[in-house]
Design an enzyme around this catalytic site. Structure first.
Site, mmCIF file in Angstrom:
data_model
loop_
_atom_site.group_PDB
_atom_site.id
_atom_site.type_symbol
_atom_site.label_atom_id
_atom_site.label_comp_id
_atom_site.label_asym_id
_atom_site.label_seq_id
_atom_site.Cartn_x
_atom_site.Cartn_y
_atom_site.Cartn_z
ATOM 1 N N TYR A 43 -2.169 -1.171 10.113
ATOM 2 C CA TYR A 43 -2.231 -1.451 8.676
ATOM 3 C C TYR A 43 -0.966 -0.949 7.985
ATOM 4 O O TYR A 43 -0.354 -1.664 7.184
ATOM 5 C CB TYR A 43 -3.464 -0.796 8.074
ATOM 6 N N SER A 53 0.845 -1.194 0.000
ATOM 7 C CA SER A 53 0.000 0.000 0.000
ATOM 8 C C SER A 53 0.878 1.241 0.000
ATOM 9 O O SER A 53 2.012 1.210 0.498
ATOM 10 C CB SER A 53 -0.900 0.012 1.240
#
Length: 310
Positions: A198, A185
């Site tokens: 995350y 990401s």
């Protein structure tokens, strides 16, 4: 002393210029590959007969499954919802004529890999897409206020990448051929407050992928980490698309043009530009209380307006 300082500043300036030049070269290659598509059509097919995709039941994983089948590979779909897998497999076989295998597995558990290994036995696997992942909180949240899904997140975002790579890389090494795409990401590129777990889990994927690429590039195995920003999927509550936010299909089709660009790519030109812009923000500003307040107010309002989050 003056000469030493002068040489130090000259060397520092040269290093900064080289870093900027490297970014310009990478950006130029993205433009070239995006608009001229110089990757041979047979390249992906030449890796092997089968592609394995984790998290294939939705979003980016589903899009990779269809696109790789369209480009001539048989596909193995791995996800936890059997009904979704069966429907996707039927559609891929109908529209592409390629063979499809499905494996039901819940990547939030750690006892699934022997079962997966048995199902993959005997297949010539040329491509692995480590896509499966989970985002506990789409809305920014302080660590102690986020859902308590720490172990599930570690299994899904970290363990899955390591174990699936371990299962398949050994066969690619022996064949001197293969492609592993690890989906990370954009928020892995530096620590993001209010998305701490995350962000950290995806940073692991980046570091792991880059290290493996250096270890195995002499074996002719390509290991690339992708660091996209906004992609409209179930995980992002189908964020409204725009010039930055891509559909899963758009992102996947473009990202496959970049598999030879190097060990790391954002996967699409718009996200490369965004990453370059974000890298210009000073760390003191990015980690300030004002930035966190901005995330908690304006960004939350944006998400609620542009997704199904309420």
């Amino acid at each position: 002393m003056g000469d030493v300082l002068e040489q130090f500043f000259i060397l520092t300036g040269l290093l900064v210029c080289l870093a900027c030049l490297a970014k310009c070269v990478r950006f130029s290659r993205c433009v070239l590959l995006n608009y001229w598509k110089v990757l041979p059509k047979s390249f992906l097919r030449s890796m092997g007969q089968w592609a394995v995709i984790t998290g294939a039941g939705d979003g980016i994983g589903k899009a990779y499954s269809f696109e790789l089948a369209k480009r001539g590979l048989n596909v193995v779909l791995i996800s936890r919802t059997l009904e979704k897998l069966e429907a996707i497999a039927t559609e891929i076989e109908r529209t592409t004529g390629r063979s499809v295998k499905i494996i039901q597995a819940d990547f939030t558990k750690d006892d699934i890999y022997e079962h997966i290994k048995e199902k993959l036995a005997g297949l010539e696997i040329g491509i692995l897409v480590n896509n499966v992942g989970m985002l506990p909180n789409l809305l920014p949240s302080h660590f102690l206020n986020a859902p308590d899904e720490i172990q599930s997140l570690i299994h899904c975002n970290i363990t899955s990448v390591v174990k699936m790579t371990q299962l398949i890389l050994k066969h690619m090494e022996s064949r001197q051929k293969g492609l592993i795409l690890n989906i990370s990401s954009g928020i892995a590129l530096f620590p993001w407050p209010l998305y701490s777990m995350y962000s950290a889990s995806k940073a692991f994927v980046c570091a792991f992928s880059k290290a493996l690429q250096e270890e195995y590039k002499a074996k002719e195995v390509i290991i690339q980490v992708l660091t996209p920003y906004a992609v409209s999927t179930a995980m992002t509550k189908y964020l409204n698309t725009n010039v930055i936010t891509k559909t899963a299909d758009e992102f996947v089709k473009e990202s496959l043009n970049y598999v030879t660009i190097g060990g790391e790519t954002c996967g699409c030109l718009a996200h490369e530009i965004l990453a370059g812009f974000l890298s210009l923000i000073p760390a003191w500003a990015f980690y300030s209380g004002a930035f966190q307040r901005l995330l908690l107010t304006h960004y939350v309002a944006y998400l609620k307006l542009n997704t199904k989050v309420r």
